[in-house]
Scaffold this active site. Sequence first.
Site, PDB file in Angstrom:
ATOM      1  N   GLY A 171       4.679 -28.589  -3.728  1.00 30.92           N
ATOM      2  CA  GLY A 171       4.554 -29.154  -5.065  1.00 30.92           C
ATOM      3  C   GLY A 171       4.866 -30.638  -5.093  1.00 30.92           C
ATOM      4  O   GLY A 171       5.713 -31.126  -4.346  1.00 30.92           O
ATOM      5  N   ALA A 173       6.475 -32.332  -7.232  1.00 35.16           N
ATOM      6  CA  ALA A 173       7.828 -32.666  -7.696  1.00 35.16           C
ATOM      7  C   ALA A 173       8.915 -32.240  -6.713  1.00 35.16           C
ATOM      8  O   ALA A 173      10.081 -32.600  -6.892  1.00 35.16           O
ATOM      9  CB  ALA A 173       8.081 -32.003  -9.048  1.00 35.16           C
ATOM     10  N   CYS A 174       8.544 -31.498  -5.675  1.00 33.78           N
ATOM     11  CA  CYS A 174       9.546 -30.988  -4.740  1.00 33.78           C
ATOM     12  C   CYS A 174      10.019 -32.093  -3.806  1.00 33.78           C
ATOM     13  O   CYS A 174       9.213 -32.860  -3.262  1.00 33.78           O
ATOM     14  CB  CYS A 174       8.968 -29.827  -3.935  1.00 33.78           C
ATOM     15  SG  CYS A 174      10.177 -29.053  -2.835  1.00 33.78           S
ATOM     16  N   THR A 175      11.328 -32.150  -3.594  1.00 34.18           N
ATOM     17  CA  THR A 175      11.890 -33.198  -2.742  1.00 34.18           C
ATOM     18  C   THR A 175      12.118 -32.743  -1.302  1.00 34.18           C
ATOM     19  O   THR A 175      12.489 -33.546  -0.457  1.00 34.18           O
ATOM     20  CB  THR A 175      13.238 -33.680  -3.315  1.00 34.18           C
ATOM     21  OG1 THR A 175      14.156 -32.577  -3.373  1.00 34.18           O
ATOM     22  CG2 THR A 175      13.052 -34.268  -4.710  1.00 34.18           C
ATOM     23  N   ARG A 185       3.285 -28.687   2.755  1.00 27.84           N
ATOM     24  CA  ARG A 185       2.478 -29.622   1.969  1.00 27.84           C
ATOM     25  C   ARG A 185       1.201 -29.966   2.722  1.00 27.84           C
ATOM     26  O   ARG A 185       1.217 -30.193   3.927  1.00 27.84           O
ATOM     27  CB  ARG A 185       3.276 -30.895   1.655  1.00 27.84           C
ATOM     28  CG  ARG A 185       2.544 -31.832   0.725  1.00 27.84           C
ATOM     29  CD  ARG A 185       3.453 -32.921   0.190  1.00 27.84           C
ATOM     30  NE  ARG A 185       4.483 -32.386  -0.697  1.00 27.84           N
ATOM     31  CZ  ARG A 185       5.274 -33.161  -1.448  1.00 27.84           C
ATOM     32  NH1 ARG A 185       5.161 -34.474  -1.407  1.00 27.84           N
ATOM     33  NH2 ARG A 185       6.193 -32.610  -2.225  1.00 27.84           N
TER      34      ARG A 185
END
Length: 240
Positions: A171, A173-175, A185
């Site tokens: 995602g 927004a995922c860090t 990703r």
Amino acid sequence: MRFDFDDINLIPKKCVVSSRSECVTSVTFGNHKFNLPIVPANMECVINTEIARKLASSGYFYILHRFYQDQVILSFLNNFNKDGLVTSISLGVNQDSYDLIDKIIKYELKVDFITLDIAHGHALKMESMLKHLKSVLPDTFVIAGNVSTVEAVFDLERWGADAIKVGIGPGSACTTYPTTGFGSRNCQASTIYHCATVANVPIVADDGIKNPGDIAKSLALGATMIMTGGLLSSYIVTGK
């Protein structure tokens, strides 16, 4: 072979319905049937107790995030138990989660679904928590994650997971991915496919969804339930 949603097209087959309204979108997950195979991400910015009640009352799956105080979660479970609504919460794998489990048992609260929600689910702490949960709450359906490898699917199944959440950092927004370099990703679609191919339990495909068509692709790749945050965040916040 690694690929993502933008790299694939679904091939259409002959349509056998007269209207889209004839299509059945419901899914059986655990011992319950839900109207859609879609669940909002169990994040503070996406789900809360009020939204959880609306979803449960309307026949949709939800997973409450794990960042409430224990008393809030216990009250939530108690209220939903009284109303006969599906209960679905998240836990971690550290001592505070074991303490919460003890309280749930002490107050004899029913929990239909528990999601063990940690960034790297293929871990010894996950094994310990899964085995503990299956021993003290044997009737609870446990979703474990997150993972992104076939080896992790094998292990989580062996440790007792009833479903497995697949996806590490896909995602926007995922860090996890930008912080650690690990994840699925840009290859979330192939990760879902490889994990679903070997799994004997349902796969929850977690995020990386940019378009509604990616939901259909996730289902075609083998997922049973699809978790998305960004795609639903506008509706959840504004109701539009």
